[in-house]
Design a protein around this motif. Structure first.
Motif, PDB file in Angstrom:
ATOM      1  N   PRO A  41      36.193  80.091  32.135  1.00  0.00           N
ATOM      2  CA  PRO A  41      37.208  79.033  32.104  1.00  0.00           C
ATOM      3  C   PRO A  41      37.544  78.457  33.472  1.00  0.00           C
ATOM      4  O   PRO A  41      38.130  77.371  33.564  1.00  0.00           O
ATOM      5  N   MET A  42      37.142  79.155  34.548  1.00  0.00           N
ATOM      6  CA  MET A  42      37.410  78.669  35.899  1.00  0.00           C
ATOM      7  C   MET A  42      36.355  77.665  36.383  1.00  0.00           C
ATOM      8  O   MET A  42      36.435  77.170  37.503  1.00  0.00           O
ATOM      9  N   VAL A  43      35.401  77.369  35.543  1.00  0.00           N
ATOM     10  CA  VAL A  43      34.360  76.389  35.866  1.00  0.00           C
ATOM     11  C   VAL A  43      34.646  75.112  35.073  1.00  0.00           C
ATOM     12  O   VAL A  43      34.679  75.159  33.841  1.00  0.00           O
ATOM     13  N   PRO A  44      34.850  73.975  35.726  1.00  0.00           N
ATOM     14  CA  PRO A  44      35.209  72.738  35.005  1.00  0.00           C
ATOM     15  C   PRO A  44      34.219  72.363  33.914  1.00  0.00           C
ATOM     16  O   PRO A  44      34.627  71.873  32.846  1.00  0.00           O
ATOM     17  N   GLU A  45      32.932  72.598  34.133  1.00  0.00           N
ATOM     18  CA  GLU A  45      31.915  72.230  33.149  1.00  0.00           C
ATOM     19  C   GLU A  45      31.992  73.080  31.881  1.00  0.00           C
ATOM     20  O   GLU A  45      31.322  72.775  30.883  1.00  0.00           O
ATOM     21  N   SER A  46      32.804  74.132  31.902  1.00  0.00           N
ATOM     22  CA  SER A  46      32.961  74.974  30.715  1.00  0.00           C
ATOM     23  C   SER A  46      33.811  74.309  29.637  1.00  0.00           C
ATOM     24  O   SER A  46      33.829  74.767  28.492  1.00  0.00           O
ATOM     25  N   TRP A  47      34.498  73.235  30.008  1.00  0.00           N
ATOM     26  CA  TRP A  47      35.429  72.581  29.094  1.00  0.00           C
ATOM     27  C   TRP A  47      34.873  71.242  28.614  1.00  0.00           C
ATOM     28  O   TRP A  47      34.492  70.401  29.423  1.00  0.00           O
ATOM     29  N   LEU A  48      34.843  71.051  27.301  1.00  0.00           N
ATOM     30  CA  LEU A  48      34.362  69.818  26.684  1.00  0.00           C
ATOM     31  C   LEU A  48      35.555  68.985  26.213  1.00  0.00           C
ATOM     32  O   LEU A  48      36.428  69.498  25.506  1.00  0.00           O
ATOM     33  N   LYS A  49      35.574  67.717  26.566  1.00  0.00           N
ATOM     34  CA  LYS A  49      36.721  66.855  26.264  1.00  0.00           C
ATOM     35  C   LYS A  49      36.496  66.045  24.983  1.00  0.00           C
ATOM     36  O   LYS A  49      35.395  65.589  24.703  1.00  0.00           O
ATOM     37  N   LYS A  50      37.585  65.860  24.235  1.00  0.00           N
ATOM     38  CA  LYS A  50      37.570  65.068  23.008  1.00  0.00           C
ATOM     39  C   LYS A  50      38.925  64.377  22.846  1.00  0.00           C
ATOM     40  O   LYS A  50      39.954  64.966  23.167  1.00  0.00           O
ATOM     41  N   GLY A  51      38.899  63.147  22.351  1.00  0.00           N
ATOM     42  CA  GLY A  51      40.186  62.507  22.110  1.00  0.00           C
ATOM     43  C   GLY A  51      40.092  61.033  21.769  1.00  0.00           C
ATOM     44  O   GLY A  51      38.999  60.457  21.797  1.00  0.00           O
ATOM     45  N   PRO A  52      41.228  60.435  21.465  1.00  0.00           N
ATOM     46  CA  PRO A  52      42.486  61.150  21.255  1.00  0.00           C
ATOM     47  C   PRO A  52      42.450  61.924  19.943  1.00  0.00           C
ATOM     48  O   PRO A  52      41.857  61.462  18.965  1.00  0.00           O
ATOM     49  N   VAL A  53      43.075  63.105  19.920  1.00  0.00           N
ATOM     50  CA  VAL A  53      43.087  63.922  18.710  1.00  0.00           C
ATOM     51  C   VAL A  53      44.378  63.761  17.918  1.00  0.00           C
ATOM     52  O   VAL A  53      44.469  64.229  16.782  1.00  0.00           O
ATOM     53  N   PHE A  54      45.364  63.105  18.506  1.00  0.00           N
ATOM     54  CA  PHE A  54      46.628  62.821  17.807  1.00  0.00           C
ATOM     55  C   PHE A  54      47.260  61.641  18.531  1.00  0.00           C
ATOM     56  O   PHE A  54      47.477  61.700  19.742  1.00  0.00           O
ATOM     57  N   ILE A  55      47.517  60.580  17.790  1.00  0.00           N
ATOM     58  CA  ILE A  55      47.983  59.352  18.425  1.00  0.00           C
ATOM     59  C   ILE A  55      48.999  58.668  17.521  1.00  0.00           C
ATOM     60  O   ILE A  55      48.870  58.697  16.285  1.00  0.00           O
ATOM     61  N   GLY A  56      50.024  58.067  18.120  1.00  0.00           N
ATOM     62  CA  GLY A  56      51.048  57.381  17.365  1.00  0.00           C
ATOM     63  C   GLY A  56      50.543  56.106  16.722  1.00  0.00           C
ATOM     64  O   GLY A  56      49.393  55.696  16.878  1.00  0.00           O
ATOM     65  N   ASN A  57      51.427  55.453  16.000  1.00  0.00           N
ATOM     66  CA  ASN A  57      51.131  54.188  15.340  1.00  0.00           C
ATOM     67  C   ASN A  57      52.388  53.324  15.377  1.00  0.00           C
ATOM     68  O   ASN A  57      53.333  53.638  16.112  1.00  0.00           O
ATOM     69  N   ASP A  58      52.433  52.260  14.587  1.00  0.00           N
ATOM     70  CA  ASP A  58      53.600  51.388  14.658  1.00  0.00           C
ATOM     71  C   ASP A  58      54.826  51.982  13.974  1.00  0.00           C
ATOM     72  O   ASP A  58      55.920  51.422  14.056  1.00  0.00           O
ATOM     73  N   LEU A  59      54.672  53.147  13.308  1.00  0.00           N
ATOM     74  CA  LEU A  59      55.805  53.826  12.676  1.00  0.00           C
ATOM     75  C   LEU A  59      56.257  55.058  13.446  1.00  0.00           C
ATOM     76  O   LEU A  59      57.396  55.499  13.305  1.00  0.00           O
ATOM     77  N   VAL A  60      55.361  55.643  14.224  1.00  0.00           N
ATOM     78  CA  VAL A  60      55.682  56.795  15.077  1.00  0.00           C
ATOM     79  C   VAL A  60      55.123  56.483  16.457  1.00  0.00           C
ATOM     80  O   VAL A  60      53.911  56.387  16.635  1.00  0.00           O
ATOM     81  N   LEU A  61      55.992  56.366  17.445  1.00  0.00           N
ATOM     82  CA  LEU A  61      55.607  55.878  18.770  1.00  0.00           C
ATOM     83  C   LEU A  61      55.481  57.023  19.775  1.00  0.00           C
ATOM     84  O   LEU A  61      56.338  57.902  19.838  1.00  0.00           O
ATOM     85  N   GLY A  62      54.425  56.989  20.561  1.00  0.00           N
ATOM     86  CA  GLY A  62      54.297  57.925  21.675  1.00  0.00           C
ATOM     87  C   GLY A  62      54.317  59.378  21.284  1.00  0.00           C
ATOM     88  O   GLY A  62      55.118  60.161  21.803  1.00  0.00           O
ATOM     89  N   ALA A  63      53.429  59.793  20.380  1.00  0.00           N
ATOM     90  CA  ALA A  63      53.394  61.179  19.905  1.00  0.00           C
ATOM     91  C   ALA A  63      52.724  62.074  20.944  1.00  0.00           C
ATOM     92  O   ALA A  63      51.561  61.885  21.277  1.00  0.00           O
TER      93      ALA A  63
END
Length: 345
Positions: A260-282
């Motif tokens: 976990p101390m090696v940056p390449e060990s982490w794979l990024k994905k997103g956005p995995v949770f995002i607001g909409n016009d009914l729920v803002l800035g989640a």
């Protein structure tokens, strides 16, 4: 936009149907938001939920057997009149480690903006009672020169992680101390020798570089939270600007068997949770199981209006899992929709 509206209405209908069981009797329900506030934190232990928040220039704790009701908050620590942690108490977390309660928090030496003095600190309970008293164990080292305690760098939202007998700290920080808080934030990790000592230089594991992390006045990554299941490890973090409706969640996945101390060990994905016009800035979440342990729930905050600012409330909803073992947070459930209470509550 039409497709978005259809998905939102479908989610509302599904949640409403789930609120009624097959025998036709209504199940207990709640609706979002569940309370005012921001940066919600919950820690689950022995059938109880422990909540933690900044309050009145200090830190408050509550205990409840419910996820939908945190109970009465009680202040357990007051910031000193002067010193590095006398002001701007942000986003505390409470953890039970090796028989003691620890509270990790961010604070500064000067009240108000610019927020250029924020550092991370830790409190430890004198005994086994989450309500204290607590002793102040000081500032945690969050810099690049472990032998020079004065070289600590701006850091917030620090959370501990204990995999397989090891211990790490993960937080949001600046590359260097600056005289402006309009500074980009990154995620860092460092080794810990015990719950109150960082014992290595920090390693930057990710920066806001993806299109869904950038595009605003100031690109940020903050609020990292650990999520583990079936041998898989995730860091779920907040990105974009916390004062804007574009605030959202991203995810890092640790490669199997990787350091976990090696940056390449982490794979990024997103956005995995995002607001909409009914729920803002989640964003800025924490996680817990239902009282009977059969369900997974996310606690997060959202903005009350589309205007820039930090007027926020706290929301709660159940989440599932994708076929590849990663979390499936779905979409934020709008206000007023009946949601079945967590199983066992």
């Amino acid at each position: 936009m039409i497709q978005l509206k259809v998905r939102q209405l479908s989610s509302v209908l599904l949640v409403t149907l789930l609120a009624v069981n097959f025998s036709g009797f209504a199940q207990p329900t709640f609706s979002n938001p569940i309370r005012d506030g921001a940066d919600p934190w919950v820690f689950q232990k022995d059938g109880e939920y422990y909540y933690c928040a900044s309050q009145g220039g200090g830190i408050a704790i509550s205990k409840s057997n419910k996820l939908t009701d945190q109970g009465e908050m009680v202040q357990v620590w007051k910031s000193p009149d002067s010193g590095w942690n006398s002001a701007n108490i942000w986003a505390p977390e409470i953890h039970f480690i090796e028989g003691r309660w620890y509270i990790y928090y961010a604070a500064g030496s000067k009240s108000g903006s610019p927020f250029i003095h924020q550092r991370s600190g830790v409190l430890r309970s004198v005994g086994r009672d989450a309500f204290g008293p607590y002793e102040d164990l000081g500032m945690l080292y969050t810099g690049d020169h472990i032998g020079d305690s004065a070289s600590v760098v701006w850091a917030i939202d620090l959370t501990p992680w204990q995999p397989k007998g090891r211990m790490y700290a993960i937080w949001s920080g600046w590359e260097e101390n600056r005289d402006t808080d309009k500074t980009q934030q990154h995620l860092y990790i460092a080794e810990m020798s015990n719950p109150y000592t960082i014992s290595s230089n920090r390693v930057k594991i990710t920066s806001p570089v993806e299109p869904w992390e950038t595009g605003g006045p100031l690109n940020l990554i903050e609020g990292p939270q650990m999520l583990e299941r079936n041998g898989k490890t995730f860091i779920v973090y907040s990105t974009r600007e916390s004062w804007l409706k574009e605030y959202r969640l991203g995810q890092l996945t640790l490669r199997e068997g990787a350091d976990p101390m090696v940056p390449e060990s982490w794979l990024k994905k997103g956005p995995v949770f995002i607001g909409n016009d009914l729920v803002l800035g989640a964003g800025h979440c924490s996680f817990a199981k239902s009282p009977d342990g059969t369900e997974d729930w996310i606690l997060y905050h959202s903005k009350k209006t589309a205007q820039p600012g930090w007027n926020r409330d706290v929301r709660l909803q159940r989440f599932g899992w994708h076929a590849d073992g990663s979390p499936d947070f779905g979409t934020p459930i709008p206000a007023g929709v009946a949601i079945p209470v967590p199983s066992g509550e």
